[in-house]
Scaffold this motif. Sequence first.
Motif, short mmCIF file in Angstrom:
data_model
loop_
_atom_site.label_atom_id
_atom_site.label_comp_id
_atom_site.label_asym_id
_atom_site.label_seq_id
_atom_site.Cartn_x
_atom_site.Cartn_y
_atom_site.Cartn_z
N MET A 94 85.20 98.28 66.49
CA MET A 94 84.80 98.61 67.79
C MET A 94 86.46 98.54 68.45
O MET A 94 87.08 100.01 68.59
CB MET A 94 83.77 98.93 68.55
CG MET A 94 82.27 99.13 68.06
SD MET A 94 82.88 100.68 66.95
CE MET A 94 83.38 101.92 68.10
N ASP A 190 88.18 105.92 59.26
CA ASP A 190 88.12 104.19 59.06
C ASP A 190 88.02 104.01 57.70
O ASP A 190 87.45 104.81 57.18
CB ASP A 190 87.09 104.81 59.97
CG ASP A 190 86.02 103.10 60.02
OD1 ASP A 190 85.90 102.32 59.30
OD2 ASP A 190 84.84 102.85 60.94
N CYS A 192 86.28 101.52 56.08
CA CYS A 192 85.59 100.00 56.07
C CYS A 192 84.47 100.53 54.83
O CYS A 192 84.65 99.21 54.40
CB CYS A 192 84.84 100.26 57.64
SG CYS A 192 83.99 99.30 57.28
N PHE A 193 84.47 101.13 54.24
CA PHE A 193 83.37 101.20 53.38
C PHE A 193 84.28 101.02 51.69
O PHE A 193 83.52 100.11 51.32
CB PHE A 193 82.57 102.37 52.90
CG PHE A 193 81.27 102.64 54.29
CD1 PHE A 193 81.36 101.75 55.09
CD2 PHE A 193 80.10 102.88 53.43
CE1 PHE A 193 79.97 101.77 55.94
CE2 PHE A 193 78.46 103.21 54.31
CZ PHE A 193 78.39 102.07 55.13
N MET A 210 92.27 102.95 59.66
CA MET A 210 90.85 101.41 60.27
C MET A 210 90.50 100.79 60.04
O MET A 210 89.26 101.54 58.94
CB MET A 210 90.51 102.15 62.14
CG MET A 210 89.42 102.12 62.69
SD MET A 210 87.65 101.93 61.96
CE MET A 210 87.31 100.42 62.60
N THR A 214 85.25 92.74 59.61
CA THR A 214 83.90 92.13 59.90
C THR A 214 82.70 92.46 59.13
O THR A 214 82.36 91.87 57.72
CB THR A 214 82.89 92.62 61.22
OG1 THR A 214 83.73 93.18 61.99
CG2 THR A 214 81.53 92.00 61.44
N LYS A 215 83.50 93.92 57.66
CA LYS A 215 82.51 94.09 56.85
C LYS A 215 83.28 93.80 55.16
O LYS A 215 83.32 92.30 55.05
CB LYS A 215 82.48 95.64 56.79
CG LYS A 215 81.97 96.00 57.38
CD LYS A 215 80.70 95.02 58.47
CE LYS A 215 80.30 96.25 59.37
NZ LYS A 215 80.79 96.44 60.51
N ALA A 225 85.76 91.38 63.18
CA ALA A 225 87.60 91.39 62.80
C ALA A 225 87.69 92.73 62.91
O ALA A 225 87.32 93.79 62.23
CB ALA A 225 88.39 90.90 62.06
C1 LIG Z 1 82.46 102.45 59.78
C2 LIG Z 1 81.77 101.34 60.24
N1 LIG Z 1 83.23 101.54 61.07
C3 LIG Z 1 83.23 100.88 62.62
C4 LIG Z 1 82.07 99.72 62.78
C5 LIG Z 1 82.53 98.56 63.85
O1 LIG Z 1 82.87 97.45 63.23
P1 LIG Z 1 82.27 96.01 64.44
O2 LIG Z 1 81.11 95.24 64.10
O3 LIG Z 1 83.81 95.34 63.58
O4 LIG Z 1 82.88 96.49 65.28
C6 LIG Z 1 80.85 100.05 61.76
C7 LIG Z 1 80.57 98.37 62.22
O5 LIG Z 1 79.10 98.13 61.41
C8 LIG Z 1 81.39 100.26 60.40
O6 LIG Z 1 79.81 100.36 59.30
#
Ligand SMILES: Cc1ncc(COP(=O)(O)O)c(C=O)c1O
Length: 406
Positions: A94, A190, A192-193, A210, A214-215, A225
């Motif tokens: 975030m 993003d 992340c996934f 981005m 953390t994931k 992170a």
């Molecule tokens: C897709 C996605 N983006 C951003 C975040 C935010 O990450 P963080 O919890 O490291 O702040 C999350 C957290 O679950 C997420 O699932």
Amino acid sequence: MASEASGPDFSALQRETLAVRAAVARSQYGENSEALFLTSGYVQPSAAAAAARFAGDEDGFTYGRYGNPTVASFEQRLAALEGAPACISTASGMSAILMMCLGLLKAGDHVLCSRSMFGSTIKLIGSDLAKFGVESSFVSQTDVGEWKAAIRPNTKLLFAETPTNPLTEVCDIRALADLAHNAGALLAVDNCFATPALQRPMEHGADIVMHSGTKYLDGQGRVMAGALCASEALVEKTFLPVLKSGGMTLAPFNAWVVLKGLETLDLRLRAQSAQALALAQWLEAHPAVARVFYPGLPSHPQHELALAQQGGLGGAVLSFEVKAADADQARTRAFQVLDALQLLSLSTNLGDTKTLCAHPASTSHGRLTEAQRQAAGVSQGLIRVAVGLEHLNDIQADLDRGLSSL
Ligand SMILES: Cc1ncc(COP(=O)(O)O)c(C=O)c1O
């Protein structure tokens, strides 16, 4: 610190190799594993050097909020994996989004996002930034026409997450990048996934990638992170000044954990994607399950696009809806499945080697209004599973305990 002065040509190496070999900055002791530098300050060789370093005229670490060798190694390695010129890290995912928005946007600017994004992202952009005069709109994740129609003369940033949390909707990165660039805006994704193990958004035209480290970058649920990968100009001139004043700095220990996590990212994502596909197929055939959301299934609306964009893999996260007559019953039944778990973790995190199950409507998306939640498609009967590395039979048996009792 000595770096790889006579080392290999890193630009010629494969991603799997970069994950374990990029950004190794050995100290005078020649340690093989990356060193963890726990220090908040740095001793300067002279007052003139300190002045030059603080002015940005000379390389060298100055203060822990501005930079750290372990943090820099993580940033360089993640940039190498994403195929990005540069990377800057933050304390959480975030705070990476906050840094991006503070760096790129001012009052009167407009940001255009998918309405299926992570709940806190919707809150941050739709509510918190609105207090400072930043306009935002939220459109369909998958309908490029809707994105196009929502672009305004003051649109500065398009921001999408693909696949999305929790419905695993996939957007066409190339189409959104073209749209953003034709409008003089930037596209941020993003990642992340999917992570760079499956998808490298900059290869499809994105300007900023981005991450919530953390994931999957950590991969074992240990630290928070975040990071932004982008051009050197964006990192140095737009984001670094926000980090220096905002102080959303990644702690060196956390950086070290995610740096080491990157070494197994590829293996984990491949193994966890294979497990997720098998679990999705099993859930799709389960009589208590109404619908499964997983990009690796042919029934997923963007299956072809997902496979093309994500190296042929669906990723490690899936969601499913339990069968129910109405929303109240759906919530009760979803809770029943989650409360029957004995092995899998009831946890809203994702990206762990342990399988994590969650009820998004009451947790990750619990801060949204009912209207926002419905727009995001997060129903009361929805359960998200971030598939880990336990044996598939054990994962199925634990989920089946609750499902077969419905
Ligand atoms: C897709 C996605 N983006 C951003 C975040 C935010 O990450 P963080 O919890 O490291 O702040 C999350 C957290 O679950 C997420 O699932």
